[in-house]
Scaffold this active site. Sequence first.
Site, mmCIF file in Angstrom:
data_model
loop_
_atom_site.group_PDB
_atom_site.id
_atom_site.type_symbol
_atom_site.label_atom_id
_atom_site.label_comp_id
_atom_site.label_asym_id
_atom_site.label_seq_id
_atom_site.Cartn_x
_atom_site.Cartn_y
_atom_site.Cartn_z
ATOM 1 N N LYS A 198 63.784 9.977 45.927
ATOM 2 C CA LYS A 198 63.846 11.391 45.121
ATOM 3 C C LYS A 198 64.052 12.807 45.955
ATOM 4 O O LYS A 198 64.745 13.711 45.456
ATOM 5 C CB LYS A 198 63.378 11.040 44.416
ATOM 6 C CG LYS A 198 63.973 10.024 42.956
ATOM 7 C CD LYS A 198 64.250 10.058 42.594
ATOM 8 C CE LYS A 198 64.760 9.067 41.382
ATOM 9 N NZ LYS A 198 66.092 9.296 40.854
ATOM 10 N N SER A 248 62.767 1.789 47.382
ATOM 11 C CA SER A 248 62.806 3.381 47.022
ATOM 12 C C SER A 248 61.919 3.936 46.364
ATOM 13 O O SER A 248 62.011 5.432 46.901
ATOM 14 C CB SER A 248 63.995 3.296 46.017
ATOM 15 O OG SER A 248 63.086 1.969 44.569
#
Length: 290
Positions: free
Chosen positions: A27, A279
């Site tokens: 992110k 991720s």
Amino acid sequence: MRTPLVRLPGTELSIKPESLQPIGAFKIRGAYAAMTVGAVPVGVVAHSSGNHAQAVAYAARELGIPAVLVIPHTAPELKVEACLELGAEIVLVEPTLEAREGTAARLAEAHGYELIPPFDDLRVIAGQATIGLELLADDPHLDVVLVPVGGGGLLAGVATAIKLSGSRAKVIGVEPSLAADARDSLRGGTPVSWDPAKTARTMADALRAERVGDIPFRHIAKYVDDIITVTEEEIFEAVRRLAAGAHLIAEPAGAVATAGYLAHRQALPDGTRYAAILSGGNVDPALLFG
């Protein structure tokens, strides 16, 4: 940072460990891109279940501006504490997209700060797309790329980067079967919402989005080849395999793409060169150590 490719022993799968980023998740790419593509804002507001919040808090600290984060009260304590340590102000809300978006919008207007969306933003998607460019730079001959999908920003960015680069690689989204709104959206041709009480059942807290964003969906519909789902047991096994085999720590959401390969290899497009994006690695220690 530019993350490497790490082979999962005993497989044809390479892992791109975004868990190595400063905030432990991909992110940071989208958040930093959104906050620096133009003039640096006087302050920022974001809503997130955790990883996007940490990314915005980290980028805000680096840029020397205040950050106000709207986080569902069901978010893991580990992630909330990390945001506080980065100097952000926290506002806890009910775990619904409506509560998150509404509160964030009101706070942004009240403070005169810029709103940094978690996925429904072209700047954020472009930041996540750098992962796809790095994948192709490290292995131009990839056959299949597996990508976690929640709100859709990561999948949209990676798929767009890969397809517009001229690669023939197939891009497959992976999400929990208990939060399969993205799969339903792709197959139905329009964004489909799931009740938050249903998506809350998955251990993959970062993938509990009720629906994919409108902007990500337009990219997903155009560039993604398929979206598959994995069970909670398959996710946990992938967390274990990543730790034991590749020495990589993954949170459940971060492990879903690997789970898609390990549990559904025969259902994936043919090939010999596979990559999965890990991720995030902001896992509750209790999950690993009891």
